[in-house]
Design a protein around this motif. Structure first.
Motif, short mmCIF file in Angstrom:
data_model
loop_
_atom_site.label_atom_id
_atom_site.label_comp_id
_atom_site.label_asym_id
_atom_site.label_seq_id
_atom_site.Cartn_x
_atom_site.Cartn_y
_atom_site.Cartn_z
N GLU A 182 0.85 -1.18 0.00
CA GLU A 182 0.00 0.00 0.00
C GLU A 182 0.89 1.24 0.00
O GLU A 182 1.91 1.28 0.71
N ILE A 183 0.52 2.20 -0.80
CA ILE A 183 1.27 3.44 -0.85
C ILE A 183 0.29 4.60 -1.04
O ILE A 183 -0.74 4.44 -1.71
N GLY A 184 0.56 5.70 -0.39
CA GLY A 184 -0.35 6.83 -0.48
C GLY A 184 0.28 8.08 0.07
O GLY A 184 1.41 8.09 0.57
N GLY A 185 -0.46 9.14 -0.02
CA GLY A 185 0.01 10.42 0.48
C GLY A 185 -1.09 11.45 0.42
O GLY A 185 -2.10 11.26 -0.26
N ASP A 186 -0.93 12.52 1.17
CA ASP A 186 -1.91 13.59 1.11
C ASP A 186 -1.26 14.93 1.48
O ASP A 186 -0.19 14.98 2.08
N VAL A 187 -1.94 15.97 1.06
CA VAL A 187 -1.57 17.34 1.38
C VAL A 187 -2.71 17.93 2.20
O VAL A 187 -3.86 17.92 1.76
N ASN A 188 -2.37 18.43 3.37
CA ASN A 188 -3.39 18.89 4.31
C ASN A 188 -2.99 20.26 4.82
O ASN A 188 -1.90 20.42 5.39
N ILE A 189 -3.84 21.26 4.64
CA ILE A 189 -3.55 22.59 5.15
C ILE A 189 -4.66 23.01 6.11
O ILE A 189 -5.84 22.79 5.85
N THR A 190 -4.25 23.56 7.26
CA THR A 190 -5.18 23.97 8.31
C THR A 190 -5.10 25.47 8.52
O THR A 190 -4.01 26.03 8.67
N PHE A 191 -6.27 26.12 8.54
CA PHE A 191 -6.37 27.56 8.79
C PHE A 191 -6.98 27.77 10.17
O PHE A 191 -8.00 27.14 10.49
N PRO A 192 -6.42 28.63 11.00
CA PRO A 192 -6.98 28.86 12.35
C PRO A 192 -8.16 29.83 12.32
O PRO A 192 -8.25 30.75 13.15
N ARG A 193 -9.06 29.65 11.40
CA ARG A 193 -10.24 30.50 11.24
C ARG A 193 -11.18 29.79 10.25
O ARG A 193 -10.80 28.79 9.64
N ILE A 194 -12.37 30.29 10.12
CA ILE A 194 -13.32 29.73 9.16
C ILE A 194 -13.02 30.32 7.79
O ILE A 194 -13.19 31.53 7.57
N TRP A 195 -12.57 29.47 6.89
CA TRP A 195 -12.19 29.88 5.53
C TRP A 195 -13.44 29.77 4.65
O TRP A 195 -13.79 28.71 4.17
N PHE A 196 -14.14 30.91 4.51
CA PHE A 196 -15.43 30.90 3.84
C PHE A 196 -15.66 32.28 3.22
O PHE A 196 -15.19 33.29 3.76
N PRO A 197 -16.36 32.35 2.06
CA PRO A 197 -16.54 33.66 1.41
C PRO A 197 -17.26 34.68 2.28
O PRO A 197 -17.02 35.88 2.18
N LEU A 198 -18.18 34.23 3.17
CA LEU A 198 -18.93 35.14 4.03
C LEU A 198 -18.25 35.26 5.39
O LEU A 198 -17.57 34.33 5.85
N ASN A 199 -18.45 36.39 6.04
CA ASN A 199 -17.88 36.62 7.36
C ASN A 199 -18.68 35.85 8.41
O ASN A 199 -19.89 36.06 8.58
N THR A 200 -18.02 34.94 9.10
CA THR A 200 -18.69 34.09 10.09
C THR A 200 -18.31 34.44 11.52
O THR A 200 -18.68 33.72 12.44
N GLU A 201 -17.56 35.53 11.71
CA GLU A 201 -17.02 35.83 13.03
C GLU A 201 -18.11 36.07 14.07
O GLU A 201 -17.96 35.72 15.24
N LYS A 202 -19.24 36.66 13.67
CA LYS A 202 -20.31 36.91 14.62
C LYS A 202 -20.99 35.62 15.06
O LYS A 202 -21.47 35.50 16.19
N VAL A 203 -21.06 34.66 14.16
CA VAL A 203 -21.71 33.38 14.47
C VAL A 203 -20.73 32.44 15.18
O VAL A 203 -21.08 31.76 16.15
#
Length: 862
Positions: free
Chosen positions: A454-475
């Motif tokens: 078995e062989i595999g791999g992945d690329v994983n990136i984490t953002f310390p915020r909600i990465w979304f087109p709309l502003n979600t900070e109030k929710v």
């Protein structure tokens, strides 16, 4: 070799039997003196009422020896130890005149001297003493200490005039006795009025607003625990109302009555005192009083070095924050200020301090921060300095494991992950990983290949915020530790299966309103599964092949079907269907009514073919899901808690809606195709509940229940194999191997049995045995069924409450060894109720070691 193994097994049984006989025959009173009494039980009475509260009984200093299912195992292990192994060895050595001389000539004088320190002479006894438990002898000094503790406890509950006594109760059994503690309570004291003496006017004002929330109230019975809770409440209240330096030690209570005098009314006045802050250097009281503080300035040191010169730093002002840095600011200012919950001109709140610590840690870019508060000369304004020490930009993790399973004799697995922090200047974390494994097949007949890989791999990136087109900070504000994760990965598997290639993409969000709640949304979860070697299906699923081959036996002597078969050179089964040509041709002939078979046989062939098509077709899963979880556990030592998880998942709806805009191709089954693959469409829901009860003496009763249902619709008639349910295994019903149980009342229809509806219930009693060795008794119940799909076997379909009689029951016992960081466990499960059997044969058939299932696992199953 087989004879040798059998001999070793025979001797192992003899040794085990000898140990059991020795322990059972061990004298429990072996090390109890003639003038001593072995404590067998404690009982506690308060005003003649028997007390069963484990917290109160824990105050008793002496407790009876621990037992395992009523047997004093640790005591008898201790009794097996020799008291003076050195003296016994010396007596044996000199019992015969020339024994020591012969041993000296054989081993050397130095080695003979070391014999008395060996495991056989003294080490075994020391080991037995270490894992065992000495007899608990009644000690009146400890008994009186227990009385003092009990009297103090009831004092704390308002029974200031209570008194205690004890009785040593001996029975017919010699050298054994019970202790009976008796507490006479008298009348409890009741709080009449609560007065206050608060030196700070500002604290007095804050306290006055929340008086109704006080835990110490007039008319209630005195309870010291409530006074302590009230001190904690007031400390939290003041620290979250601007008083950054408030000390809990400034709070005290005075009881304005002599409680040693017994009176008719038993009423008492209480005075709350909140004094001035004490000096850090001594216990004297400062002239200053507590005041509310506001933030005058907030400084963030983005790359702080201990011992560095702060005058050499550069700075930038951003949104009422000042950020200091060396040479070049490596972080976007907003990424730093969003992690800080102090605001200029706002009052100090301890809650904001805790949230700042949590969010900075959540960035995964800095080590644990240091936050400093400096008051001005007026003691009303604060300057906050937040020191951030960055973690290394790059790090490398390597893992290597040796594995064993029912498929692999031995296997090795390795992985490597490169971690890159602060990728885009916003504290993002990038993980690039690669993994692989190789193993030796346990059964060469399973495949033409000798090895699995078995062989595999992945690329994983984490953002310390909600990465979304709309502003979600109030929710979803930043104190909820929001994270976004985007993953792209692939995996290629070559083994006894169909050799799968998997591509997957995940876009997910998670946040935690507090330490006990967590929300997870996978907005996008795309998985493409490609079966590289579908012609190998019948080589893998041997049970499915045998059912088809058994039907074909009636036609193997007919010359017109000779091309379907091959010669096996076997007397039992001389001819069998070839794979894949013979199985394909025979199936097509039966389903096209070219071969005369019974209706039952035709249904069986049709079922086999449907399963083959489902498990060999490529899958495209385009899903979204939401998971909510709650955990009441306070820390790792909390033995009494609950947790539950609810998950909702939907797949294929977006692709189905797009079919109205973009025309899709269709296959022969009228399924819509995306890139030539039918996409899966289903709705799935799961509920998982776990409850633990601590029942004293480090014992725990653990319960788990699980229900999962996946309903196909629209473009699918069944659930993809990778999203279906199975039963059995080390974390499920331990009396069956994984994929072996069900569905319903069927048994071993397929090599990997799965379905789309599952119920599971587990109950386990965990108890200490000796040291880090623990035991468990368990009962596992549950099964899987098909429902709302294309399955037509009535024994595998859930048809209502009557199908609950198909719930299998497995019972057994296990051993665990606690390595502190993880627990290694071995469980032995027995089929107690097997729904695949008929009538009374369902109960306790094969309930023996020969038919037991042994499971090895890491950590507890729930």
């Amino acid at each position: 070799m087989r004879g040798y193994s059998g001999l070793m097994c025979h001797w192992a049984k003899i040794v085990l039997l000898s140990l059991i006989v020795t322990l059972l025959g061990c004298n429990t009173l072996k090390k109890v003196g003639d003038d001593e009494l072995l404590l067998t039980k404690n009982t506690l009475y308060a005003d003649e009422e028997k007390i069963t509260d484990s917290d109160i009984k824990s105050l008793i200093a002496q407790k009876p020896n621990s037992t395992v299912l009523g047997y004093p195992l640790r005591l008898n292990l201790y009794n097996l130890a020799k008291d003076n192994p050195d003296s016994l060895f010396q007596n044996w050595l000199h019992r015969k005149e020339k024994r020591e001389k012969r041993l000296n000539n054989l081993l050397s004088k130095k080695q003979v001297h070391r014999l008395k320190e060996s495991f056989l002479v003294s080490g075994a006894s020391e080991f037995l003493k270490r894992i065992g438990e000495p007899p608990v002898i009644i000690d009146t000094t400890l008994t009186n200490k227990s009385l003092e503790r009990l009297e103090a406890y009831y004092n704390s509950k308002g029974y200031f005039n209570n008194s205690g006594a004890y009785d040593i109760v001996t029975g017919k059994r010699k050298k054994r006795a019970q202790l009976a503690y008796k507490i006479t309570l008298q009348k409890p004291y009741i709080i009449d009025t609560v007065q206050k003496n608060i030196t700070s006017p500002q604290l007095d004002s804050i306290y006055g607003i929340t008086t109704e929330n006080s835990l110490v109230k007039a008319g209630e019975q005195f309870d010291l625990a409530k006074f302590n809770q009230e001190r904690e409440r007031l400390t939290s209240l003041f620290r979250n109302s601007g008083v950054y330096n408030f000390q809990e030690s400034s709070i005290s209570y005075d009881i304005l009555r002599d409680t040693s005098l017994v009176a008719d009314d038993q009423l008492m006045d209480v005075q709350l005192n909140i004094q001035r802050p004490r000096s850090a250097n001594d216990t004297s009281v400062n002239n200053n009083v507590y005041r509310v503080n506001r933030f005058k300035k907030i400084n963030i040191y983005a790359d702080y070095l201990i011992g560095g010169n702060p005058d050499s730093l550069q700075s930038v002002d951003y949104d009422n924050y000042t950020i200091f840095y060396n040479d070049e600011l490596k972080y976007r200012p907003k990424a730093l200020t969003d992690a800080v919950f102090f605001e200029k001109d706002s009052i100090y709140r301890d809650l904001d301090r805790i949230r700042t610590y949590r969010q900075i840690t959540n960035l995964n870019t800095f080590r644990y921060p240091n936050i400093e508060f400096i008051p001005d000369s007026t003691q009303t304004e604060l300057t906050s300095n937040i020191y951030l020490a960055p973690r290394p930009k790059f790090s490398l993790n390597l893992n290597f494991d040796v594995t064993h399973s029912n498929i692999q004799q031995v296997g090795t697995a390795f992985s490597a992950t490169v971690i890159t922090r602060n990728v885009f200047g916003g504290a993002e974390t990038l993980n690039v990983s690669a993994r692989g494994s190789i193993g030796l097949l346990s059964d060469a007949s399973l495949s033409d290949e000798t090895f699995t890989s078995e062989i595999g791999g992945d690329v994983n990136i984490t953002f310390p915020r909600i990465w979304f087109p709309l502003n979600t900070e109030k929710v979803i504000p930043y104190y909820m530790l929001p994270q976004s994760r985007f993953l792209v990965g692939t995996n290629f598997q070559r083994n006894i299966g169909l050799d799968k290639q998997t591509l997957n993409t995940i876009l997910s969000y998670n946040w935690s309103p507090n330490t006990r709640l967590k929300h997870t949304v996978e907005l996008l979860n795309v998985e493409f599964v490609r079966n590289v070697n579908p012609d190998n299906f019948f080589n893998v699923y041997q049970n499915t092949y045998r059912s088809l081959d058994d039907i074909s036996d009636d036609f193997q002597d007919d010359p017109q079907y000779a091309s379907f078969f091959e010669d096996t050179n076997s007397i039992v089964d001389p001819l069998r269907l070839t794979i894949p040509e013979g199985t394909t041709d025979f199936t097509e002939a039966v389903l096209n009514n070219e071969i005369p078979v019974s209706a039952e046989q035709r249904n069986e062939v049709n079922s086999v073919e449907e399963r083959r098509q489902r498990l060999t077709e490529n899958n495209l899963i385009f899903a979204s899901n939401y998971t909510f979880s709650k955990n009441s556990k306070t820390d790792i030592n909390d033995l009494d808690f609950f947790q539950y998880r609810v998950k909702l998942e939907s797949a294929g709806n977006l692709l189905s809606l797009m079919a109205n805009v973009v025309p899709y191709n269709e296959n022969d089954n009228d399924q819509l195709l995306v890139f030539g693959v039918p996409f899966s469409q289903y709705f799935k829901t799961e509920f998982d509940f776990i409850r633990h009860w601590g029942i004293g003496n480090s014992s725990v009763l653990a319960f788990r229940s699980f229900m999962g249902l996946a309903v196909p619709y629209g473009n699918s008639e069944s659930i993809p194999f990778v999203r279906s349910y199975f039963a059995g295994g080390s974390n499920d019903n331990r009396a069956w191997n994984a994929y072996e149980l069900g569905p319903g009342s069927t048994e071993n229809i397929n090599d990997f049995n799965e379905a789309n509806f599952k119920l599971a219930f587990n109950l386990e009693y965990r108890f200490p045995i000796a040291g880090d060795v623990k035991g468990a008794l368990f009962a596992d119940a549950g099964n899987i069924w098909n429902v709302f799909d294309s399955e037509n076997n009535p024994d595998a379909i859930f048809s209502g409450f009557s199908s609950l009689e198909d719930i299998a029951l497995g019972t057994g016992l296990g051993l665990r060894y606690d390595f502190t960081y993880f627990v290694f466990r071995v469980d032995t499960g027995f089929k107690t109720y097997n729904p695949a059997r008929e009538g009374s044969d369902r109960w306790f058939r094969g309930y023996n070691l020969r038919n037991a299932v042994f499971n090895v696992g890491i950590n507890y199953p729930f």
